[in-house]
Design a protein around this motif. Structure first.
Motif, PDB file in Angstrom:
ATOM      1  N   VAL A 134      -4.734  52.868  58.052  1.00  0.00           N
ATOM      2  CA  VAL A 134      -3.288  53.049  57.370  1.00  0.00           C
ATOM      3  C   VAL A 134      -2.820  52.002  56.585  1.00  0.00           C
ATOM      4  N   ILE A 138      -1.856  53.101  52.682  1.00  0.00           N
ATOM      5  CA  ILE A 138      -0.472  52.998  52.075  1.00  0.00           C
ATOM      6  C   ILE A 138      -0.412  52.021  50.751  1.00  0.00           C
ATOM      7  N   PHE A 142       0.832  54.102  47.707  1.00  0.00           N
ATOM      8  CA  PHE A 142       2.280  53.900  47.580  1.00  0.00           C
ATOM      9  C   PHE A 142       2.601  52.770  46.673  1.00  0.00           C
TER      10      PHE A 142
ATOM     11  N   MET B  27       6.114  53.896  53.879  1.00  0.00           N
ATOM     12  CA  MET B  27       5.656  54.904  54.722  1.00  0.00           C
ATOM     13  C   MET B  27       6.459  55.616  55.617  1.00  0.00           C
ATOM     14  N   LEU B 237       0.277  62.241  54.894  1.00  0.00           N
ATOM     15  CA  LEU B 237      -0.294  61.051  55.231  1.00  0.00           C
ATOM     16  C   LEU B 237       0.699  60.170  55.940  1.00  0.00           C
ATOM     17  N   SER B 238       1.882  60.066  55.455  1.00  0.00           N
ATOM     18  CA  SER B 238       2.964  59.366  55.934  1.00  0.00           C
ATOM     19  C   SER B 238       3.281  59.517  57.257  1.00  0.00           C
ATOM     20  N   SER B 241       0.493  58.743  59.688  1.00  0.00           N
ATOM     21  CA  SER B 241       0.335  57.474  59.978  1.00  0.00           C
ATOM     22  C   SER B 241       1.606  56.929  60.769  1.00  0.00           C
TER      23      SER B 241
END
Lengths: 307, 269
Positions: A134, A138, A142, B27, B237-238, B241
């Motif tokens: 993860v 991210i 992001f 996230m 995905l977020s 997660s």
């Protein structure tokens, strides 16, 4: 708050009544744990050593026999070997330096009282509990994405070109992600260690006219030495096996730019099915780790004996 | 003046904390955006639970989550079955060899996983353990066992032997002693040990990626499947997660104090 209340857990020292002759029934209680750990330590390692000295490839099952040091020779001649070694060392070195230095400064800052410190502490240690896959994703998407990432949008706002992190600075990107994951670990340990520093010592130094920098250099840093040693050793063991972050972001590329020893062993052994050469790489990692472990165990032994 | 200084310290401290936490925060909010909205950096949007619904309906998310739960709790329980008797013996009936046994146990943690990846993979293939929950439970038990023994040992050592002795003098049997004296006194320590073992097993990604695929993959390995460049679904995905990370982060925050001890084997107090 008394010092005893702050630090309730002491490292145990063997009870004075340690007996010479162990009771057989009692030894039986300990045996299962000792036996499984012994097997876990000895069997796979023996197999890795054995594989590393034979010709063993699942792609060419006919090629067999004792290989001597051939696997090690092939390994060192592989074009990705030296990049992998260099990347492993760079990754470890950079992450160690960043986490220890930033962790120390943060610990000193958080050693002081300020509003909402407990909540802020929770935010600082949070990354440690995020699973590696993860964390990697991210950051990759992001923050570091060259078009939609927040970093890119921010740079565009400033009128600058966005950075293709994983294309142009792949190893640095990996280092940033892993430092972010391990900073809380270093911080938490240094922060805990700082709490056990005697306030009187700090006050005495202040009365003697020490300025904050002298206080930091001559009182705080020496006090943290032991904690820093522990961080360096434990992180080294884990950083040797960094894998998931590379697997999910760059797959070792571009080229070999982010291939480390762990990823090389994976790609030789489990992707190209060259068991012999993959094992030779594994042995190298074990040797590196053992050098570090030797110092760590020595330090823990001193600790057990009550210094 | 002093108050003023503390205010600046506080602001600096908070800014750093927010920067460090920011990716996690981002996230978390992206999980509530639509897939189209996920690419824009807007902080103001209409939250939706669509991504969560999609994650559950399009993939076997629940299955992967159950794998994670089974593997982390299972390995912790098996760990305790081995660790508690050993720690009990070592702390209450130490011999001259106890210390070196403890250190030797810890030294097994120093083996880098990559050093034994190849043989473990082949052993697992031979014994049909590849892509099984049992296989990962075995690995994580062995991985966590030294920490479990070490931490239980430290907690047992804090229990004054005199209390147990007093019980014995009052005629308590061994089982009564264990159940009525040792169990209640060691329960807080053992529960924080359990939480730490669960966190480690939950977040482990090296073995889970290499030893499992579709059937027994825990969340760490499942999330790795979002890494393909074609499959850039940020909101999903977020969401996936966030669900994978949130429970463990809460556990981590709860065990913050014991964590240092578990991580450093008591070398830092």
């Amino acid at each position: 708050m008394s010092i005893a209340a702050q630090q309730p857990v002491a490292v145990p020292i063997a009870a004075p009544g340690a007996v010479e002759k162990p009771n057989r029934l009692l030894t039986l209680l300990q045996a299962p744990a000792v036996i499984v750990l012994f097997l876990w330590m000895i069997v796979p390692l023996a197999m890795t050593i054995y594989f590393s000295f034979i010709r063993y490839s699942l792609v060419n099952p006919d090629v067999k026999g004792f290989a001597g040091l051939e696997n090690y020779q092939f390994l060192t001649e592989d074009e990705s070997f030296w990049p992998a070694i260099i990347n492993t060392v760079l990754l470890m070195g950079a992450v160690l330096i960043i986490t220890v230095v930033v962790g120390t400064l943060l610990a000193v800052l958080y050693d002081r009282d300020f509003f909402g410190k407990n909540v802020a502490t929770l935010l600082v240690i949070a990354p440690f509990f995020v699973m590696p896959t993860v964390s990697a994703l991210i950051w990759k998407n992001f923050i570091m994405h060259p078009v939609y990432g927040l970093g890119a949008l921010f740079l565009q706002k400033l009128g600058l070109h966005s950075i293709d992190w994983f294309g142009d600075y792949p190893l640095i990107s990996i280092i940033i992600i892993i430092s972010w994951e391990w900073l809380p670990f270093a911080f938490l340990i240094l922060f805990t260690s700082l709490k056990s520093l005697d306030n009187e010592q700090k006050e005495a130094a202040a009365i003697d006219g020490a300025n904050p920098f002298q206080l930091f250099l001559f009182i705080i840093v020496p006090h943290l030495q032991r904690a820093i040693g522990v961080i360096v050793m434990i992180e080294t063991i884990f950083l040797l096996s960094i894998f998931a972050e590379i697997y999910t972001t760059t797959s070792g590329g571009p080229g070999h730019a982010t291939t480390n020893l762990a990823y090389l062993v994976y790609s030789l052994g489990l992707q190209q099915f060259n068991v012999g050469i993959g094992s030779a790489g594994g042995i190298l990692a074990v040797i590196l780790a053992n050098i570090v472990a030797y110092f760590l165990v020595k330090m823990l032994a001193q600790n057990l004996k009550g210094r | 003046m002093k108050k003023y200084g503390n205010l600046i310290l506080g602001i600096v401290g908070w800014i750093i904390a927010i920067i460090i936490f920011f990716p996690i925060f981002w996230m978390a909010i992206t999980a509530f955006k639509t897939e189209q909205g996920a690419y824009s950096p807007n902080l103001i949007f209409i939250p939706t639970l669509d991504s969560f619904r999609e994650v559950f309906s399009r993939s076997n998310y629940l299955g992967f989550m159950m794998n994670s739960i089974f593997i982390s709790i299972g390995s912790t329980l098996v760990c305790f079955i081995f660790a508690i008797p050993a720690a009990y013996k070592m702390s209450f009936f130490p011999t001259l060899k106890t210390q070196s046994t403890l250190l030797w146990m810890l030294s097994t943690k120093m083996m880098p996983a990559v050093g034994v990846l190849v043989p473990i993979y082949f052993l697992f293939r031979t014994f049909g353990l590849l892509d099984t929950v049992t296989g990962l439970i075995v690995i994580y038990t062995l991985m966590n066992l030294p920490i479990a023994v070490w931490m239980s040992y430290t907690y047992f050592c804090e229990i004054p032997a005199a209390i147990l002795e007093a019980g014995r003098i009052d005629g308590a049997t061994v089982w009564q002693e264990l159940w009525h004296l040792l169990r209640p006194m060691s329960l807080p320590g053992l529960s924080s040990t359990a939480l730490i073992l669960i966190i480690f097993a939950w977040n482990e990604a090296f073995w889970s990626i290499n030893l499992t695929s579709a059937k027994a993959a825990p969340l760490t390995a499942f999330i790795a499947s979002y890494s393909s460049p074609e499959g850039l679904f940020w909101a999903k995905l977020s969401a996936a997660s966030l669900l994978a990370v949130a429970p463990i982060m809460v556990l981590g925050w709860l065990t913050q104090k014991q964590l240092v001890q578990g991580l450093t084997f008591g070398a830092v107090k």
